[in-house]
Enzyme design. Structure first.
Site, PDB file in Angstrom:
ATOM      1  N   ASP A 121       8.814 -24.944 -13.582  1.00  0.00           N
ATOM      2  CA  ASP A 121       8.297 -25.381 -12.280  1.00  0.00           C
ATOM      3  C   ASP A 121       8.626 -26.860 -12.041  1.00  0.00           C
ATOM      4  OD1 ASP A 121       7.126 -23.716 -10.452  1.00  0.00           O
ATOM      5  OD2 ASP A 121       5.138 -23.719 -11.398  1.00  0.00           O
ATOM      6  N   LYS A 134       8.054 -13.244  -7.659  1.00  0.00           N
ATOM      7  CA  LYS A 134       8.785 -13.894  -8.755  1.00  0.00           C
ATOM      8  C   LYS A 134       9.274 -12.841  -9.758  1.00  0.00           C
ATOM      9  CE  LYS A 134       6.375 -18.209  -8.058  1.00  0.00           C
ATOM     10  NZ  LYS A 134       5.203 -19.034  -8.293  1.00  0.00           N
ATOM     11  N   GLN A 173       0.574 -19.938 -12.472  1.00  0.00           N
ATOM     12  CA  GLN A 173       0.448 -19.891 -11.009  1.00  0.00           C
ATOM     13  C   GLN A 173      -0.735 -20.748 -10.543  1.00  0.00           C
ATOM     14  OE1 GLN A 173       2.627 -18.271  -8.833  1.00  0.00           O
ATOM     15  NE2 GLN A 173       1.450 -19.299  -7.236  1.00  0.00           N
TER      16      GLN A 173
END
Ligand code: NDP
Length: 285
Positions: free
Chosen positions: A120, A53, A97
């Site tokens: 997200d 990422k 995460q």
């Protein structure tokens, strides 16, 4: 029939090139999209995803900051960190995460992130907006899949889409996005009886189970579009999907490979959401 391969890595590269130019234009207006990733603990898979990422962010010019926290971090400490980032005007996207250590409630953390920075797309507010057909941050993997289908002008409206797997991050939201595009959607899961009757009727099959070669050519009809989300590691260490590629390709009209399929699109849509968040914040959407 030999299905055409939809290479997510090529589409992702094209989209990231466009994003890079867009970010350059934003920087001329003194706006630098920025993403903060929080990683707790030292799980090697999570570390590798986070590195991916960051690398991708750097390439398109998105500022990325990594906050590394020890496994012993308490839920309250994590909530406090996120609350500070929510208030930080220079941060447009916040990503924690997953998975988190067992002593931290994932849902509490997801709901702590400001929905306006939830790149997200997991916050219930954003899920609700998606369900009601409103513009929002869509979850990255499902959004990447829809983008892949559209890149090949694959018709979705009126088609029967069968989703195998109903996780909150892939199966459920991809079904919702397909429904928003007017597909007729069927979800299959571990309690589904006689799953083949559904997959063999599907015009579009999305497989997100996490079991190597779970779907084969025998499970799909001629001309089906097959999207393989699964990531499994073979004994030789190489990656493979939930679909047995060779037999499925013989029947499919389009099929995605693993690797070079859905995976690269997921990170690309994360960057898309981060840039979108920056533009929204500065009122230029
Ligand atoms: P989950 O483990 O959260 O969900 C798996 C789903 O598969 C569940 O809904 C489960 O059903 C269903 N399932 C399990 N066994 C069967 C069965 N025998 N028949 C039918 N359905 C079954 O996985 P994720 O959705 O998070 O991930 C799925 C795969 O996709 C994994 O390989 C993961 O690594 C990969 N992935 C890839 C991404 C990418 O960017 N390419 C991103 C995210 C995930 P039930 O709900 O009943 O238990």
């Amino acid at each position: 029939m030999t299905g055409e391969i939809i290479y997510g890595n090529e589409l992702a590269a094209n989209l990231r090139e466009e994003m890079k130019q867009e970010v350059e234009q934003l920087k001329q207006k003194n706006i630098t999209p920025s993403l903060t990733v929080i990683l707790i603990g030292d799980d090697p898979a999570s570390q590798s995803y986070v590195r991916g990422k960051q690398k991708a962010s750097d390439k398109v010019g998105v500022d990325s900051e990594l906050i590394l926290l020890p496994e012993s971090t308490t839920q309250q400490e994590l909530v406090d960190r996120i609350t500070k980032l929510n208030q930080d005007e220079s941060v447009h996207g916040i990503l924690v995460q997953l998975p988190l250590p067992n002593h931290i409630d994932e849902q509490v953390i997801i709901e702590t992130i400001d929905p306006n920075k939830d790149v997200d797309g997991f916050h219930p507010v954003n899920i609700g907006r998606m369900m009601t057909g409103k513009d929002t941050f869509y979850p990255c993997t499902p959004y990447g899949i829809i983008t892949m289908l559209k890149s090949k002008n694959i018709e979705i409206a009126g088609k029967h889409a069968v989703i195998v797997g109903r996780s909150n991050i892939v199966g459920k939201p991809v079904g919702q996005l397909l429904l928003n595009e007017n597909a007729t959607v069927t979800y299959c899961h571990s309690k589904t009886k006689d799953m083949k009757q559904y997959t063999r009727d599907a015009d579009i099959v999305i497989v997100a189970v996490g079991k190597m070669h779970f779907i084969t050519g025998d499970d799909i009809k001629d001309g089906a579009v097959v999207i393989d989300v699964g990531i499994n590691r073979k004994e030789d260490g190489k990656l493979t999907g939930d679909v047995e590629f060779e037999s499925a390709q013989q029947k499919a009209s389009y099929i995605t490979p693993v690797p070079k399929g859905v995976g690269p699109m997921t990170i690309t849509m994360l960057l898309h959401n981060t840039i979108k968040s920056a533009k929204k914040y500065h009122d230029i959407l």
